[in-house]
Design a protein around this motif. Structure first.
Motif, mmCIF file in Angstrom:
data_model
loop_
_atom_site.group_PDB
_atom_site.id
_atom_site.type_symbol
_atom_site.label_atom_id
_atom_site.label_comp_id
_atom_site.label_asym_id
_atom_site.label_seq_id
_atom_site.Cartn_x
_atom_site.Cartn_y
_atom_site.Cartn_z
ATOM 1 N N SER A 6 -1.137 -34.162 46.363
ATOM 2 C CA SER A 6 -0.652 -32.805 45.574
ATOM 3 C C SER A 6 -1.866 -31.717 45.391
ATOM 4 O O SER A 6 -2.881 -32.316 45.005
ATOM 5 C CB SER A 6 0.135 -33.099 44.478
ATOM 6 O OG SER A 6 -0.854 -33.869 43.277
ATOM 7 N N GLU A 59 4.687 -28.734 52.680
ATOM 8 C CA GLU A 59 4.851 -30.245 53.035
ATOM 9 C C GLU A 59 4.050 -30.510 54.185
ATOM 10 O O GLU A 59 4.430 -29.911 55.371
ATOM 11 C CB GLU A 59 5.926 -30.784 52.883
ATOM 12 C CG GLU A 59 5.964 -32.218 52.867
ATOM 13 C CD GLU A 59 7.455 -32.821 52.748
ATOM 14 O OE1 GLU A 59 7.760 -33.378 51.650
ATOM 15 O OE2 GLU A 59 7.994 -33.081 53.770
ATOM 16 N N HIS A 68 1.843 -32.743 49.285
ATOM 17 C CA HIS A 68 2.687 -31.360 48.787
ATOM 18 C C HIS A 68 1.589 -30.501 48.203
ATOM 19 O O HIS A 68 0.992 -30.617 47.488
ATOM 20 C CB HIS A 68 3.612 -31.857 47.771
ATOM 21 C CG HIS A 68 4.661 -32.801 48.237
ATOM 22 N ND1 HIS A 68 5.641 -32.534 48.844
ATOM 23 C CD2 HIS A 68 4.658 -34.173 48.187
ATOM 24 C CE1 HIS A 68 6.501 -33.689 49.231
ATOM 25 N NE2 HIS A 68 5.751 -34.813 48.823
ATOM 26 N N SER A 216 -1.646 -31.882 39.457
ATOM 27 C CA SER A 216 -1.961 -31.910 40.890
ATOM 28 C C SER A 216 -3.386 -32.734 41.103
ATOM 29 O O SER A 216 -4.138 -32.954 40.268
ATOM 30 C CB SER A 216 -2.076 -30.499 41.548
ATOM 31 O OG SER A 216 -3.099 -29.856 40.968
#
Length: 382
Positions: A6, A59, A68, A216
Motif C-alpha cells: 500500500s 492497482e 494499491h 500505508s
C-alpha cells in the motif's frame, strides 16, 4: 527487497496546462504503456473529489503480488487559468512585468550562474515575443523609415498588427508562450508568498494532513518541474501545522526535473527556503532529485538545499537518468529536439526497461526509496 502493498502518493505536477482529470487520463495512458514494458498489470481508477483532494486509485499486479496506490493530484491549473483569463495584451504586459520582477530579485542572474540552460529557458518566451513586437513595429513604421508618405501607414499599421496577432502569436503558442508568462507570474507569487499562492499552499497542506490519517506501507511526495516548489512549500506547512506528521512513516520525497530553485533563488523567497531547510533536516524523509541532461528546463546538477542556504543540512541525492535508456531509438530521436516534450518525459510511459519509470515509481511493487540507487541503464530487479 520487501515489496510494497500500500502506498500513499501526493503528486504535484508541473508546467502543463492540465487539471486533475487530464492528469489522470495521461497517467492511465502512461500506465498502459509502462505496464507492457515492465510486465505489470495496472488498473487506474478515475478521479474523485474528496476532503483530502483529487484522488485516483491505482492497482498494480506483478508476479502474484498486488500493490494499491492512492494518488492525490495536487495540480495548480486553476490558478494558472485565472492568470490566463485576461486579454492577450494584458497577459503580455503582466508577463514582462513578472520577468522584470524575476530579474530584479536576482533570479535570472542566479539561473545563469548555476544552470545557464535554465537561464536561457527563462529568457526564451520574452525574447520571442519581444522580437515579434519589434518586427511588427518595423512593418508598421516602414513608410516613415524609407521616407515615403505617412499615408502609407494606413496600410502598414494594420499589416503589422495582423503579422503579430495572426503570425507571431499562433507560432508562439507552439511553445505555450502565454502559459509560460503565467507560470513566471505564479513563480513570483510563490517566491513572494503572495495570498494567491499562500492560500493554495495552506489548502493543500490541510488536505495532505487529512490524507495522512490513512495507513500505508509508504508515503511518497513526488513532484515534476514547477511542482517541486509547491511540494516543498506544502510539506513545510504540513510540518508547521503538525510537527510529527511524518514520524513513524516511511516518507520519500522525489523531485523529477526539479525546479524548486526557480522560486527559491528569488530574494523574497525566505519562507520557501525555510521549508527546504525543514525538509532537508527531517530524519524521516528520504529526499532525492531525479535529473536528465537532455532536459534543459531544470537546474541540472544543482543542490537545492545548499543553494537555498542550507549547506549544513543533508543534501538531496542527485540521481541522473538518460531518457534514451527508456525510449525507443525512433521515439528518442523524434523528441530530443523538442525541449518541452523532453521535459515531460519524466511522467510519461517507457518503451524500454530502464532504471526509472514514473508509473513504476508511483504504483509499482518496489519501495520508492529504492529508486535513489537506480542505474539508468539497468532495470530494477522485481
Amino acid at each position: 527487497m520487501a515489496k510494497v502493498s500500500s502506498r500513499l502518493v501526493f503528486y504535484f505536477p508541473g508546467f502543463d496546462p492540465l487539471d486533475a482529470a487530464a492528469h489522470q487520463r495521461r497517467y492511465e495512458r502512461s500506465a498502459a504503456q509502462s505496464g507492457k514494458t515492465f510486465g505489470i498489470d495496472y488498473t487506474v481508477g478515475g478521479v474523485s473529489q474528496t476532503h483530502a483532494g483529487s484522488r485516483m486509485d491505482v492497482e498494480g499486479k506483478h508476479d502474484g503480488h498486488t500493490t494499491h496506490s492512492t494518488i492525490f493530484i495536487h495540480d495548480h491549473n486553476t490558478l494558472i487559468s485565472q492568470l490566463r483569463a485576461a486579454s492577450v495584451w494584458k497577459q503580455i504586459g503582466l508577463g514582462f512585468k513578472a520577468g522584470a520582477g524575476i530579474i530584479g530579485e536576482g533570479g535570472a542572474f542566479a539561473y545563469f550562474r548555476h544552470a545557464w540552460r535554465f537561464g536561457l529557458f527563462f529568457l526564451f518566451p520574452f525574447l520571442l515575443i519581444a522580437l515579434g513586437i519589434a518586427v511588427a513595429a518595423l512593418i508598421a513604421a516602414l513608410p516613415l523609415i524609407v521616407g515615403v508618405s505617412a499615408l502609407f501607414c494606413l496600410i502598414t499599421f494594420p499589416l503589422g498588427y495582423l503579422f503579430f496577432t495572426k503570425g507571431v502569436m499562433p507560432f508562439s503558442e507552439r511553445f505555450h508562450t502565454l502559459h509560460l508568462f503565467a507560470d513566471w507570474r505564479f513563480a513570483l507569487a510563490v517566491g513572494r508568498d503572495e495570498p494567491m499562492a499562500r492560500d493554495w499552499i495552506e489548502d493543500k497542506a490541510r488536505a495532505v494532513l487529512t490524507a495522512l490519517e490513512q495507513g500505508s506501507d509508504e508515503v511518497l511526495f513526488v513532484s515534476h518541474s514547477m511542482g517541486a516548489s509547491l511540494a516543498l512549500a506544502v510539506a513545510g506547512r504540513v510540518l508547521e501545522l503538525k510537527a510529527d506528521a511524518f514520524d513513524g512513516r516511511n516518507v520519500s520525497f522525489v523531485t523529477l526535473g526539479g525546479a524548486a530553485l526557480q522560486c527559491a533563488l528569488l530574494s523574497s523567497a525566505s519562507r520557501l527556503r525555510q521549508s527546504i531547510g525543514v525538509m532537508a533536516r527531517h530524519g524521516d524523509v528520504n529526499w532525492f532529485d531525479i535529473q536528465c541532461l537532455t532536459d534543459p528546463i531544470h537546474l541540472y546538477k544543482c543542490h537545492t538545499a545548499k543553494l537555498a542556504g542550507h549547506g549544513d543540512a543533508g543534501q538531496p541525492k542527485i540521481v541522473p537518468i538518460r531518457f534514451k535508456h527508456s525510449l525507443s531509438d525512433e521515439r528518442y530521436q523524434k523528441n530530443r529536439s523538442n525541449f518541452l516534450r523532453m521535459h515531460r518525459q519524466y511522467v510519461l510511459g517507457s518503451d524500454r526497461k530502464s532504471g526509472f519509470d514514473f508509473t513504476l515509481l508511483t504504483a509499482g511493487p518496489l519501495p520508492a526509496a529504492s529508486f535513489a540507487d537506480l542505474r539508468s541503464d539497468k532495470p530494477p530487479e522485481m
